[in-house]
Design an enzyme around this catalytic site. Structure first.
Site, PDB file in Angstrom:
ATOM      1  N   ARG A  57      11.914  -7.779   3.907  1.00 19.75           N
ATOM      2  CA  ARG A  57      11.877  -6.350   3.601  1.00 19.75           C
ATOM      3  C   ARG A  57      13.002  -5.607   4.327  1.00 19.75           C
ATOM      4  O   ARG A  57      13.327  -5.917   5.463  1.00 19.75           O
ATOM      5  CB  ARG A  57      10.520  -5.806   4.070  1.00 19.75           C
ATOM      6  CG  ARG A  57      10.303  -4.362   3.773  1.00 19.75           C
ATOM      7  CD  ARG A  57       8.848  -4.043   3.828  1.00 19.75           C
ATOM      8  NE  ARG A  57       8.436  -3.637   5.170  1.00 19.75           N
ATOM      9  CZ  ARG A  57       7.290  -2.980   5.407  1.00 19.75           C
ATOM     10  NH1 ARG A  57       6.452  -2.727   4.432  1.00 19.75           N
ATOM     11  NH2 ARG A  57       6.984  -2.629   6.627  1.00 19.75           N
ATOM     12  N   ARG A  69      -7.092   2.290  11.553  1.00 20.66           N
ATOM     13  CA  ARG A  69      -6.778   0.877  11.652  1.00 20.66           C
ATOM     14  C   ARG A  69      -7.829   0.155  12.498  1.00 20.66           C
ATOM     15  O   ARG A  69      -7.690  -1.026  12.779  1.00 20.66           O
ATOM     16  CB  ARG A  69      -5.433   0.700  12.345  1.00 20.66           C
ATOM     17  CG  ARG A  69      -4.276   0.445  11.379  1.00 20.66           C
ATOM     18  CD  ARG A  69      -3.051   0.377  12.242  1.00 20.66           C
ATOM     19  NE  ARG A  69      -1.919  -0.324  11.741  1.00 20.66           N
ATOM     20  CZ  ARG A  69      -0.931   0.225  11.057  1.00 20.66           C
ATOM     21  NH1 ARG A  69      -1.002   1.454  10.651  1.00 20.66           N
ATOM     22  NH2 ARG A  69       0.132  -0.476  10.752  1.00 20.66           N
ATOM     23  N   LYS A  96       0.820  -1.220   0.000  1.00 17.62           N
ATOM     24  CA  LYS A  96       0.000   0.000   0.000  1.00 17.62           C
ATOM     25  C   LYS A  96       0.858   1.277   0.000  1.00 17.62           C
ATOM     26  O   LYS A  96       0.444   2.277  -0.560  1.00 17.62           O
ATOM     27  CB  LYS A  96      -1.042  -0.009   1.112  1.00 17.62           C
ATOM     28  CG  LYS A  96      -0.530   0.181   2.495  1.00 17.62           C
ATOM     29  CD  LYS A  96      -1.702   0.190   3.451  1.00 17.62           C
ATOM     30  CE  LYS A  96      -1.300  -0.227   4.832  1.00 17.62           C
ATOM     31  NZ  LYS A  96      -0.126   0.381   5.428  1.00 17.62           N
ATOM     32  N   ARG A 111      13.619  -3.307  10.004  1.00 15.19           N
ATOM     33  CA  ARG A 111      12.851  -2.704  11.102  1.00 15.19           C
ATOM     34  C   ARG A 111      12.570  -3.764  12.164  1.00 15.19           C
ATOM     35  O   ARG A 111      12.305  -4.920  11.833  1.00 15.19           O
ATOM     36  CB  ARG A 111      11.505  -2.192  10.559  1.00 15.19           C
ATOM     37  CG  ARG A 111      11.609  -0.846   9.905  1.00 15.19           C
ATOM     38  CD  ARG A 111      10.360  -0.466   9.140  1.00 15.19           C
ATOM     39  NE  ARG A 111       9.102  -0.756   9.813  1.00 15.19           N
ATOM     40  CZ  ARG A 111       7.906  -0.485   9.284  1.00 15.19           C
ATOM     41  NH1 ARG A 111       7.810   0.096   8.098  1.00 15.19           N
ATOM     42  NH2 ARG A 111       6.792  -0.772   9.930  1.00 15.19           N
ATOM     43  N   ARG A 159       1.478  -8.072  14.205  1.00 20.36           N
ATOM     44  CA  ARG A 159       0.897  -7.008  13.365  1.00 20.36           C
ATOM     45  C   ARG A 159      -0.187  -7.552  12.452  1.00 20.36           C
ATOM     46  O   ARG A 159      -1.237  -6.934  12.268  1.00 20.36           O
ATOM     47  CB  ARG A 159       1.984  -6.365  12.496  1.00 20.36           C
ATOM     48  CG  ARG A 159       2.942  -5.520  13.255  1.00 20.36           C
ATOM     49  CD  ARG A 159       4.179  -5.276  12.444  1.00 20.36           C
ATOM     50  NE  ARG A 159       4.017  -4.185  11.490  1.00 20.36           N
ATOM     51  CZ  ARG A 159       4.847  -3.975  10.469  1.00 20.36           C
ATOM     52  NH1 ARG A 159       5.836  -4.792  10.231  1.00 20.36           N
ATOM     53  NH2 ARG A 159       4.663  -2.946   9.678  1.00 20.36           N
TER      54      ARG A 159
HETATM   55  P1  AMP Z   1       3.159   0.832   9.638  1.00 19.79           P
HETATM   56  O1  AMP Z   1       4.384   1.501   9.132  1.00 19.79           O
HETATM   57  O2  AMP Z   1       1.894   1.398   9.039  1.00 19.79           O
HETATM   58  O3  AMP Z   1       3.213  -0.664   9.547  1.00 19.79           O
HETATM   59  O4  AMP Z   1       3.057   1.191  11.216  1.00 19.79           O
HETATM   60  C1  AMP Z   1       4.092   0.833  12.096  1.00 19.79           C
HETATM   61  C2  AMP Z   1       3.581   0.845  13.516  1.00 19.79           C
HETATM   62  O5  AMP Z   1       3.119   2.173  13.862  1.00 19.79           O
HETATM   63  C3  AMP Z   1       2.388  -0.057  13.805  1.00 19.79           C
HETATM   64  O6  AMP Z   1       2.772  -1.403  14.022  1.00 19.79           O
HETATM   65  C4  AMP Z   1       1.829   0.620  15.068  1.00 19.79           C
HETATM   66  O7  AMP Z   1       2.638   0.330  16.181  1.00 19.79           O
HETATM   67  C5  AMP Z   1       2.007   2.101  14.746  1.00 19.79           C
HETATM   68  N1  AMP Z   1       0.822   2.657  14.040  1.00 19.79           N
HETATM   69  C6  AMP Z   1       0.770   3.090  12.744  1.00 19.79           C
HETATM   70  N2  AMP Z   1      -0.462   3.540  12.437  1.00 19.79           N
HETATM   71  C7  AMP Z   1      -1.209   3.381  13.558  1.00 19.79           C
HETATM   72  C8  AMP Z   1      -2.581   3.643  13.884  1.00 19.79           C
HETATM   73  N3  AMP Z   1      -3.434   4.118  12.970  1.00 19.79           N
HETATM   74  N4  AMP Z   1      -2.988   3.363  15.136  1.00 19.79           N
HETATM   75  C9  AMP Z   1      -2.157   2.892  16.078  1.00 19.79           C
HETATM   76  N5  AMP Z   1      -0.870   2.597  15.832  1.00 19.79           N
HETATM   77  C10 AMP Z   1      -0.383   2.831  14.593  1.00 19.79           C
END
Ligand code: AMP
Length: 210
Positions: free
Chosen positions: A122, A88, A13, A153, A164
């Site tokens: 990744r 989310r 995405k 990461r 996740r």
């Molecule tokens: P992502 O890069 O989108 O996979 O986000 C990495 C991490 O950021 C996630 O595993 C959460 O810990 C936090 N995070 C990102 N977006 C949100 C959200 N909308 N609500 C809560 N935590 C978030």
């Protein structure tokens, strides 16, 4: 256009969002990226957020919503935005509704086995945020854009990935139901360009309607 992009980590995405940004001139707002920036500051808020990110757990809604609200109030969002990683959960979608309309929701879909495979391999650039994959042709371990050494990461490590994806699975269905006929579903099993083509057609039509 005010868009929401739904899709599990590793679904592609982020790549799709970059293509939309470049063609339609609206910024990609990734709550994950915003949080990683906050963590880098080393502030007390950064320390708090880091604890959640390292585990692959969701940051509490109030913190997340404050960060998001602040970002979408900035000038570059006046013609719209693509939200990547927010909402989310159903609660977050309801919070969002209080501050802005959403014109469409793009749901990027891929089966979980493939997602896990993509995520463990990744690698991310600590400087510019670009993403590469050890299985992609020409992978060297350095960023293709800026040459910085790539890293894995913490939340792309196997235990955090499982957490996740589980969180995502539990939250996505109510969200899809909430947005109803605003949702446009697309499979990301093919190449990034193959994923983008139907989305672009959809957005061109949507833009003409708004
Ligand atoms: P992502 O890069 O989108 O996979 O986000 C990495 C991490 O950021 C996630 O595993 C959460 O810990 C936090 N995070 C990102 N977006 C949100 C959200 N909308 N609500 C809560 N935590 C978030």
């Amino acid at each position: 256009m005010r868009l929401v992009l739904l899709g599990a980590a590793g679904s592609g995405k982020g790549t799709l969002a970059k293509k939309i940004t470049s063609d339609f001139g609206i910024p990609q707002i990734s709550t994950g990226d915003l949080f990683r920036e906050i963590v880098k500051t080393g502030s007390p808020l950064g320390e708090l957020v880091k604890g959640y990110l390292d585990k692959g757990a969701l940051v509490p809604n109030e913190v997340t919503f404050d960060v998001l609200k602040n970002r979408i109030s900035q000038a570059d969002c006046k013609n719209g935005f693509i939200l990547d990683g927010f909402p989310r959960s159903l609660d977050q979608a309801k919070m969002l509704e209080k501050v802005t309309e959403v014109d469409a929701v793009i749901s990027v879909e891929l089966d979980f086995e493939e997602l896990e495979k993509r995520l463990v391999s990744r690698r991310t650039c600590p400087k510019c945020g670009d993403i590469d994959n050890v299985n992609y042709q020409g992978f060297t371990g350095s960023c293709r854009k800026c040459g910085t050494k790539l890293f894995q990461r913490d939340d792309d490590k196997p235990e955090a990935i499982k957490a996740r994806l589980e969180v995502y699975k539990n939250n996505i269905t109510p969200l899809i139901n909430f947005y109803g006929d605003k949702v446009f579903k697309v499979s990301s099993a093919g190449s990034p360009d193959e994923t983008y083509a139907p989305v672009k057609t959809f957005l061109v039509k949507l833009e003409a309607k708004i």
